[in-house]
Design an enzyme around this catalytic site. Structure first.
Site, PDB file in Angstrom:
ATOM      1  N   SER A 151       0.878  -1.178   0.000  1.00 19.88           N
ATOM      2  CA  SER A 151       0.000   0.000   0.000  1.00 19.88           C
ATOM      3  C   SER A 151       0.907   1.217   0.000  1.00 19.88           C
ATOM      4  O   SER A 151       2.091   1.124   0.363  1.00 19.88           O
ATOM      5  CB  SER A 151      -0.856  -0.012   1.270  1.00 19.88           C
ATOM      6  OG  SER A 151      -1.266   1.298   1.624  1.00 19.88           O
ATOM      7  N   TYR A 174      -1.275  -1.357  10.091  1.00 16.93           N
ATOM      8  CA  TYR A 174      -1.147  -1.347   8.633  1.00 16.93           C
ATOM      9  C   TYR A 174       0.225  -0.809   8.219  1.00 16.93           C
ATOM     10  O   TYR A 174       0.837  -1.308   7.275  1.00 16.93           O
ATOM     11  CB  TYR A 174      -2.267  -0.491   8.047  1.00 16.93           C
ATOM     12  CG  TYR A 174      -2.657  -0.828   6.623  1.00 16.93           C
ATOM     13  CD1 TYR A 174      -3.160  -2.082   6.288  1.00 16.93           C
ATOM     14  CD2 TYR A 174      -2.553   0.128   5.612  1.00 16.93           C
ATOM     15  CE1 TYR A 174      -3.535  -2.378   4.983  1.00 16.93           C
ATOM     16  CE2 TYR A 174      -2.939  -0.163   4.305  1.00 16.93           C
ATOM     17  CZ  TYR A 174      -3.426  -1.421   3.996  1.00 16.93           C
ATOM     18  OH  TYR A 174      -3.809  -1.714   2.695  1.00 16.93           O
TER      19      TYR A 174
HETATM   20  N1  LIG Z   1      -9.039  -1.537  -0.719  1.00 18.91           N
HETATM   21  C1  LIG Z   1      -8.075  -0.618  -0.560  1.00 18.91           C
HETATM   22  O1  LIG Z   1      -8.325   0.589  -0.408  1.00 18.91           O
HETATM   23  C2  LIG Z   1      -6.632  -1.038  -0.577  1.00 18.91           C
HETATM   24  C3  LIG Z   1      -5.655  -0.057  -0.771  1.00 18.91           C
HETATM   25  C4  LIG Z   1      -4.322  -0.437  -0.756  1.00 18.91           C
HETATM   26  C5  LIG Z   1      -3.992  -1.759  -0.555  1.00 18.91           C
HETATM   27  N2  LIG Z   1      -4.973  -2.690  -0.374  1.00 18.91           N
HETATM   28  C6  LIG Z   1      -4.554  -4.082  -0.157  1.00 18.91           C
HETATM   29  O2  LIG Z   1      -5.149  -4.893  -1.148  1.00 18.91           O
HETATM   30  C7  LIG Z   1      -5.374  -6.200  -0.615  1.00 18.91           C
HETATM   31  C8  LIG Z   1      -6.845  -6.583  -0.825  1.00 18.91           C
HETATM   32  O3  LIG Z   1      -7.651  -5.634  -0.164  1.00 18.91           O
HETATM   33  P1  LIG Z   1      -9.242  -5.592  -0.371  1.00 18.91           P
HETATM   34  O4  LIG Z   1      -9.660  -4.191  -0.085  1.00 18.91           O
HETATM   35  O5  LIG Z   1      -9.612  -6.201  -1.672  1.00 18.91           O
HETATM   36  O6  LIG Z   1      -9.732  -6.516   0.828  1.00 18.91           O
HETATM   37  P2  LIG Z   1     -11.174  -7.224   1.063  1.00 18.91           P
HETATM   38  O7  LIG Z   1     -11.417  -7.157   2.537  1.00 18.91           O
HETATM   39  O8  LIG Z   1     -12.190  -6.671   0.141  1.00 18.91           O
HETATM   40  O9  LIG Z   1     -10.918  -8.731   0.628  1.00 18.91           O
HETATM   41  C9  LIG Z   1     -10.015  -9.518   1.319  1.00 18.91           C
HETATM   42  C10 LIG Z   1     -10.338 -10.978   1.067  1.00 18.91           C
HETATM   43  O10 LIG Z   1      -9.380 -11.748   1.839  1.00 18.91           O
HETATM   44  C11 LIG Z   1     -10.068 -12.856   2.368  1.00 18.91           C
HETATM   45  N3  LIG Z   1      -9.327 -13.351   3.545  1.00 18.91           N
HETATM   46  C12 LIG Z   1      -9.253 -12.786   4.775  1.00 18.91           C
HETATM   47  N4  LIG Z   1      -8.474 -13.528   5.581  1.00 18.91           N
HETATM   48  C13 LIG Z   1      -8.038 -14.578   4.829  1.00 18.91           C
HETATM   49  C14 LIG Z   1      -7.207 -15.692   5.095  1.00 18.91           C
HETATM   50  N5  LIG Z   1      -6.669 -15.891   6.305  1.00 18.91           N
HETATM   51  N6  LIG Z   1      -6.949 -16.558   4.102  1.00 18.91           N
HETATM   52  C15 LIG Z   1      -7.496 -16.385   2.869  1.00 18.91           C
HETATM   53  N7  LIG Z   1      -8.322 -15.352   2.558  1.00 18.91           N
HETATM   54  C16 LIG Z   1      -8.578 -14.470   3.534  1.00 18.91           C
HETATM   55  C17 LIG Z   1     -11.458 -12.354   2.702  1.00 18.91           C
HETATM   56  O11 LIG Z   1     -12.393 -13.433   2.799  1.00 18.91           O
HETATM   57  C18 LIG Z   1     -11.728 -11.413   1.520  1.00 18.91           C
HETATM   58  O12 LIG Z   1     -12.390 -12.097   0.463  1.00 18.91           O
HETATM   59  C19 LIG Z   1      -4.932  -6.144   0.865  1.00 18.91           C
HETATM   60  O13 LIG Z   1      -3.595  -6.529   0.957  1.00 18.91           O
HETATM   61  C20 LIG Z   1      -5.041  -4.669   1.171  1.00 18.91           C
HETATM   62  O14 LIG Z   1      -4.212  -4.279   2.234  1.00 18.91           O
HETATM   63  C21 LIG Z   1      -6.283  -2.368  -0.379  1.00 18.91           C
END
Ligand SMILES: NC(=O)c1ccc[n+]([C@@H]2O[C@H](COP(=O)([O-])OP(=O)(O)OC[C@H]3O[C@@H](n4cnc5c(N)ncnc54)[C@H](O)[C@@H]3O)[C@@H](O)[C@H]2O)c1
Length: 262
Positions: A151, A174
């Site tokens: 991120s 984070y």
């Molecule tokens: N959404 C944002 O704004 C954003 C910004 C920067 C980085 N990110 C990064 O992108 C990645 C995805 O984020 P997102 O927003 O799509 O998250 P999200 O919460 O929408 O989805 C995460 C998924 O991970 C699954 N999960 C949780 N624990 C798990 C485990 N132990 N084993 C397997 N699956 C598991 C959940 O069931 C879910 O489907 C993360 O690393 C997040 O830090 C997100």
């Protein structure tokens, strides 16, 4: 050079952890659209099954749902073994799951030691486990590609003022997790040099998700054009890292944030 009609990931098997989540669904859809086999690997296997069925409606490649808990070594091992048996190959893994406990996201004053360790352990520990197990598989089976989701907050300190007047904050866990993911990426890239393995991190900026208008205005004021991004805005960077178009890159952190972190 990109050639007419070429498909950068045709028939390649790409595992996306957390594939049923907001970014994961978009990533898997993009992989399927260009002819790859997207493994929608998630702890929530029902959501993964629904997502894969949706992706399979009208595409060139295909999506498959898989059960995966990234903090369980047996689960990670079983996924690798199962894919090897079924497809005879795994080409890439996108470390994208987002595990957190129910107290995640509190203000610094309210974060307990136990919650800090639990959240860092699940997220960073899970990313380590996936990168370790897939990395060893790739080393022993002719190479592969790892992309770890970090991120902007793995690189810059938060602008806390943009959260003023909202219940939102940028969790201290984070910062610890995502900065470590960038360095873990570099460690793995160095460790596996010469083994046909490339390892990158992808660092998105904020993603639109019904945030309060005041926050969006403050956030977008630091950006170059669009401001907060949609999940689809990250797809080009991911496919670039997964494909041979980035053949001679490894250990890099690609920031996609419309300039927010400058
Ligand atoms: N959404 C944002 O704004 C954003 C910004 C920067 C980085 N990110 C990064 O992108 C990645 C995805 O984020 P997102 O927003 O799509 O998250 P999200 O919460 O929408 O989805 C995460 C998924 O991970 C699954 N999960 C949780 N624990 C798990 C485990 N132990 N084993 C397997 N699956 C598991 C959940 O069931 C879910 O489907 C993360 O690393 C997040 O830090 C997100």
């Amino acid at each position: 050079m990109l050639e007419r009609g070429s498909h950068l990931l045709t028939d390649k098997v790409v595992v996306v952890t957390g594939g049923a989540g907001v970014l994961g669904r978009q990533f898997c859809t993009a992989i399927v659209k260009i002819g790859g086999v997207a493994i929608v690997a998630d702890r929530d296997v029902e959501a993964a099954t629904r997502a894969a069925a949706e992706m399979n409606k009208s595409r060139l490649g295909r999506a498959e749902a898989a059960s995966l808990d990234i903090i369980n070594p047996q689960s990670v091992g079983a996924l690798i073994d199962g894919l090897k048996k079924k497809h005879g190959r795994i080409d890439a893994v996108v470390n994208n799951a987002y595990p957190r406990n129910r107290n995640y996201g509190r203000k610094l004053e309210d974060v307990t030691y136990e919650d800090f360790c639990d959240n860092v352990g699940q997220h960073l520990g899970g990313y380590f486990l996936v990168a370790q197990q897939f990395g060893l598989f790739f080393r022993d089976h002719g190479g592969g590609n790892i992309v770890n989701l970090s991120s902007i907050y793995g690189t810059i300190v938060p602008r806390f003022e943009i959260y003023a007047g909202t219940p939102m904050t940028m969790p201290v866990e984070y910062a610890a997790i995502k900065s470590a993911v960038v360095q873990l990426t570099r460690y793995f890239a160095q460790y596996f040099k010469g083994a046909g393995l490339r390892v990158h991190s992808l660092s998105p900026g904020g993603i639109l998700a019904d945030q309060p208008a005041g926050f969006l205005a403050a956030y977008n004021g630091h950006c170059a054009s669009k401001g907060m991004l949609s999940p689809n805005d990250l797809v080009g960077a991911l496919l670039f890292l997964l494909s041979d178009q980035s053949q001679f890159m490894t250990g890099q952190n690609l920031i996609v944030d419309d300039g927010f972190s400058l």
